[in-house]
Design a protein around this motif. Structure first.
Motif, short mmCIF file in Angstrom:
data_model
loop_
_atom_site.label_atom_id
_atom_site.label_comp_id
_atom_site.label_asym_id
_atom_site.label_seq_id
_atom_site.Cartn_x
_atom_site.Cartn_y
_atom_site.Cartn_z
N ASP A 1 -17.77 -0.60 -34.32
CA ASP A 1 -19.08 -0.66 -35.00
C ASP A 1 -19.67 -2.06 -34.94
O ASP A 1 -20.86 -2.24 -34.73
N SER B 1 -26.87 -4.83 -30.26
CA SER B 1 -28.27 -4.46 -30.51
C SER B 1 -29.12 -5.70 -30.81
O SER B 1 -30.33 -5.60 -30.98
N ARG C 1 -27.62 -12.97 -31.86
CA ARG C 1 -26.23 -12.57 -31.64
C ARG C 1 -25.28 -13.78 -31.75
O ARG C 1 -24.24 -13.71 -32.39
N GLU D 1 -23.21 -3.20 -33.21
CA GLU D 1 -24.22 -3.93 -33.99
C GLU D 1 -24.61 -5.21 -33.25
O GLU D 1 -25.79 -5.53 -33.10
#
Ligand SMILES: Nc1ncnc2c1ncn2[C@@H]1O[C@H](COP(=O)(O)OP(=O)(O)O)[C@@H](O)[C@H]1O
Ligand SMILES: CC(C)(COP(=O)(O)O)[C@@H](O)C(=O)NCCC(=O)O
Ligand SMILES: [Mn+2]
Length: 874
Positions: A616, A623, A629, A620
């Motif tokens: 997960d 994206s 990031r 995330e």
């Protein structure tokens, strides 16, 4: 056990092979245990050297480290990638091991022989090879014909005894040669070997090996030798005195033996001196003048004539207190030696005087007296220095005379000094049935004193103005048990190297917190002490909570507490003390009590919980745009660094939620600017600004910290980003467990698990040899192998939460050669140590500060503040 048709004998796999070719029985073949000569066995088998002096036998012996298998596939690929050459880079057969230091009284030589026998040192450390079998095929070997280097007068006197009792031939080495070789070796190869001792204060001196000569070496054994040393093997014995350690011991015994038992030990005599008052025995300036004699700088309390008081009184020997006699004698002899030493230094223009020999015995008052004399007569221009391995110079020199050891070539970074921390050293007070292994140790060590130099508990300030006043150490006892170690076992790890990316290894100091500040020392010792019950719980649980583990846990707590108490009293007891040493000592102590990995199950649990949410997290991250990031990744590392079982505050937190809840809470609380926030500079280096796209780093070394979220949700995603950008990544993990830190051994499995969720990691891990044997299913089902920069794992050579870049594994040193970015993570590696370290490549230091005092001190902030310190290559 002989195998059929061969003459090989049983050997344990971890030990080197004996070369038995052309073995022949020496002497009478009818003998029950004839000696067997192994002409082709190279003498690097010799693990023992002796210095048999008039008072003491000093023994230096070497035990090899267990062999490590480095032949697995992963290592091979790694070596290829890192360009580590196969084969030994040294031209002589030096192997890793330990140098031990042991002494015995010469008049108890039987104990020494028994010790050598029990440790099998007379066979080069091998098992005894003789068997009871009457089978002729099994050559009965009492012992391999063995030659041992020996120095000191006893090498001549006791040669026959050694031959008869142990079958050892003593190969005699010149005593002066040995003293000088030993001193030169210690001064060059052992960090903080020398120290000054003035008025109760000990200060370690770092000698520059390139600026060592000339110096005066004063060896105070039974007698005293003064040697002018100009280089390796270049020296002259310029003076000496027959008034030495033997004089103090002998005369002291004679003068006090109506009081103490006939066979009183040296320590008993020395201990007496601590309660003495020399005004009753010495004639002082005041006794003659009635006052000071300021014209020549003498105070009334200065000794005018040692023992001169006796001429003024009509007292019998028994009317003098033995304490006072012992003190007068100690001062008389120490002053005398100090004075003659200075005069000789003056004679040859020598600036440095080093004192060795067992007379010194790490005894504060003796050193203060010698220092005072040197200082007084030189009017402050010369200073006495002492050597921690004081009495072992000759034995070490003899040991080094084995050419094949190649010891003289070793460097300071190849030695790690460790202080045995186990039960025997705290007086062996273990309750309940004895412990395995340790028990054996205790019985052996009881016979001798391994690594002696006990330390008196004399408070500072034993000296007064103008001369020495009465020692203040009333009632204190000398540490005569082996816990009084002043020198540790020297672990010889030839593979250790200085980290090649340090800007200036000579100036590098790993510790940021100065423990010579007493309040700092007190604080950290208290922290460790308070943490102990929790640590013991974890340690015992890690061993299944068995009765045996409980007993070991209890013994560990006692032993470690005793060491902490000792350090409180005498911070320099184990050499120069930094916070990193303290934290490492705790790990060493655990290991000595056979707690291999106290946080084993916690680490496993946290790894599993974190791996479950990794997918997960990666989604995330993917994206997000590049800039967000990168920030999220750094935030993630800082947030996940909260999982630290070494911090009291954090451990309290863990009761308040699950791992994932705490991780989320920690991430949500991240707020920039952090307390130290160089993120923008780091981002610019990574992503550039405007249209300028910088080249990615070639290779990054990621010094990872804790298991669980820290590695899985913090550092691995960051590694993945670097890999994605074309930077090779080397994960640098601990060689041995320390708290909940992830080890290099554990990393490949964690990476393999993470790789199941991520193609980038998988390909890189495959390329780096981490997934050689693993079943790897690509996420998209395709089997084609896209080229990828490699992800590798190396060990750092440490077993501590901190890192000392002067001593890292050769693997890491090799990996560093092509690295242009290093990322240090965690409080231990980037705050306690290395916050101020400068590197030749870009360096990013990331940590959450999990201790209020440290936060205030280092970053003028608060607990849970974060540090993101970026420093471009110096
Ligand atoms: N446990 C001890 N037993 C005997 N002497 C000791 C002891 N500890 C320190 N000494 C002192 O050390 C001296 C011996 O020092 P050492 O360097 O071993 O010389 P040597 O080679 O002449 O025996 C003794 O004369 C005594 O003064
Ligand atoms: C041992 C540690 C340096 C480990 O921290 P880490 O490197 O894992 O961030 C740290 O937990 C520590 O300093 N603990 C003692 C201080 C305290 O309990 O507050
Ligand atoms: Mn840690």
């Amino acid at each position: 056990m002989a195998t059929k048709g061969s003459n090989s004998i049983h050997r344990s796999s971890s030990r080197p092979l004996l070369d038995l070719s052309k073995a022949e029985i020496q002497g009478n073949v009818e003998e029950k245990y004839p000696t067997i000569l192994l002409p082709n066995q190279s003498d690097d088998l010799s693990h023992l050297a002796l210095d048999i002096g008039g008072s003491l036998i000093k023994l230096v012996y070497f035990s090899r480290h267990e062999g490590q298998s480095t032949n697995d596939k992963r290592m091979k690929i790694l070596k290829d990638k890192l360009g580590i050459l196969n084969g030994n880079r040294r031209s002589y057969p030096i192997l890793g091991g330990r140098l031990h230091f042991v002494k015995f009284e010469t008049n108890k030589i039987n104990e020494c022989l028994e010790f050598i026998y029990s440790k099998k040192l007379h066979c080069g450390g091998w098992e005894s090879h003789h068997s009871d079998s009457t089978n002729d095929q099994n050559a009965v070997i009492k012992c391999i014909h063995f030659v041992t280097k020996a120095t000191g007068g006893g090498a001549y006197k006791f040669a026959d005894l050694f031959k008869e009792r142990l079958g050892i031939s003593l190969d005699k080495e010149d005593e002066m040669d040995c003293l000088v070789a030993g001193a030169n070796f210690l001064l060059k190869a052992i960090r903080h070997e020398a120290y000054t001792h003035m008025e109760g204060q000990k200060e370690f001196i770092q000698i520059d090996p390139n600026d060592l000569f000339p110096y005066l070496l004063v060896n105070i054994g039974s007698g005293v030798s003064m040697i002018k040393v100009d280089g390796d093997g270049k020296f002259e014995r310029v003076s000496g005195t027959n008034v030495g350690g033997g004089t103090y011991w002998g005369l002291g015994r004679l003068l006090t033996n109506w009081f103490v038992k006939i066979n009183s030990s040296f320590d008993e005599l020395l201990e007496l001196s601590q309660k003495g008052d020399n005004r009753t025995t010495d004639m002082l300036v005041g006794d003659i003048y009635g006052t000071d004699y300021p014209k020549i700088g003498l105070s009334a309390s200065t000794i005018a004539s040692s023992f001169g008081k006796a001429t003024l009184e009509n007292k019998e020997l028994e009317e003098y207190r033995p304490e006072d006699i012992s003190l007068s004698l100690l001062r008389m002899i120490s002053y005398n030696i100090g004075q003659i030493s200075y005069l000789n230094a003056l004679r040859f223009g020598l600036k440095r005087i080093f004192f060795g020999g067992f007379f010194i015995r790490g005894h504060a008052y003796t050193m203060d007296a010698i220092s005072f004399a040197v200082h007084f007569w030189s009017k402050g221009t010369a200073q006495a220095m002492f050597l921690r391995h004081e009495g072992f110079l000759g034995a070490l020199g003899a040991f080094m005379s084995y050419e094949k050891h190649g010891l003289d070539d070793l460097m300071v970074h190849q030695f790690v000094e460790r202080f045995p921390m186990g039960a025997p050293y705290t007086g062996g007070k273990i309750h309940g049935p004895p412990l395995r292994n340790l028990n054996e140790k205790a019985s052996l060590e009881n016979m001798c004193t391994e690594i002696t130099a006990p330390v008196p508990m004399t408070p500072p300030g034993t000296t007064g103005l103008g001369g020495f006043e009465v020692p203040l150490s009333k009632g204190s006892t000398l540490r005569s048990d082996a816990s009084a170690l002043n020198v540790g076992v020297l672990h010889l790890i030839p593979t250790l190297e200085v980290f090649p990316l340090l800007v200036d290894p000579k100036m590098y100091e790993p510790n940021t917190v100065d423990l010579s500040d007493h309040s700092e020392l007190e604080y950290w010792l208290t922290i460790l002490s308070e943490h102990l019950p929790d640590l013991v719980d974890k340690a015992v649980a890690s061993e299944g909570g068995t009765d045996d583990s409980k007993r070991r846990g209890d013994a560990f707590a006692r032993a470690f507490s005793a060491h902490l108490a000792r350090l409180m009293e005498e911070p320099a007891a184990y050499g120069k003390l930094g916070l990193a040493n303290l934290l490492e000592m705790r790990e060493e102590c655990l290991r000595e009590f056979q707690f291999v990995d106290a946080y084993r199950s916690i680490k496993q649990r946290e790894n599993e919980a974190s791996l479950a949410v990794l997918h997960d997290l990666l989604m995330e991250l993917d994206s997000l745009d590049e800039e967000t990031r990168l920030l999220t990744l750094i935030e993630g590392v800082l947030a996940a660094n909260i999982f630290d079982w070494g911090s009291r505050a954090c451990v309290d937190l863990y009761h308040k939620g699950t791992i994932i809840e705490i991780y989320r809470m920690s991430r949500n609380k991240m707020q920039r600017p952090w307390r130290v926030d160089d993120f923008d500079a780091f981002k610019e280096r990574m992503l550039g600004s405007g249209d300028k796209k910088p080249l990615p780093h070639r290779r990054a070394l990621l010094f990872v910290d804790n298991s669980g979220a820290d590695i899985v949700l913090g550092m691995l995603p960051l590694a993945r980003e670097l890999l994605r950008r074309g930077t090779e990544v080397v994960l640098v993990g601990n060689s041995l467990p320390a708290l909940n830190d992830v080890t290099a051994m554990e990393l490949p499995d964690i990476v393999a698990e993470a790789a199941k969720h991520c193609d980038i990691l998988r390909r890189a891990a495959e390329s780096g040899g981490l997934l050689v044997d693993a079943m790897t299913n690509t996420l998209d089902g395709s089997k084609e192998k896209l080229p990828s920069v490699p992800l590798m794992v190396v060990e750092n050579g440490c077993g501590s939460p901190c890192i000392d870049f002067r001593q890292v594994s050769s693997e890491l040193a090799a990996a560093a050669k092509d690295a242009d970015l290093i990322i240090l993570e965690g409080m231990g590696r980037s705050l306690h140590t290395n916050l101020y370290a400068q590197f030749k490549c870009d360096a990013l230091k990331l940590a959450m500060v999990k201790n209020q005092r440290l936060a205030e001190k280092l970053v003028q902030g608060n607990i849970y503040d974060c540090v993101c310190k970026y420093e471009p290559a110096y």
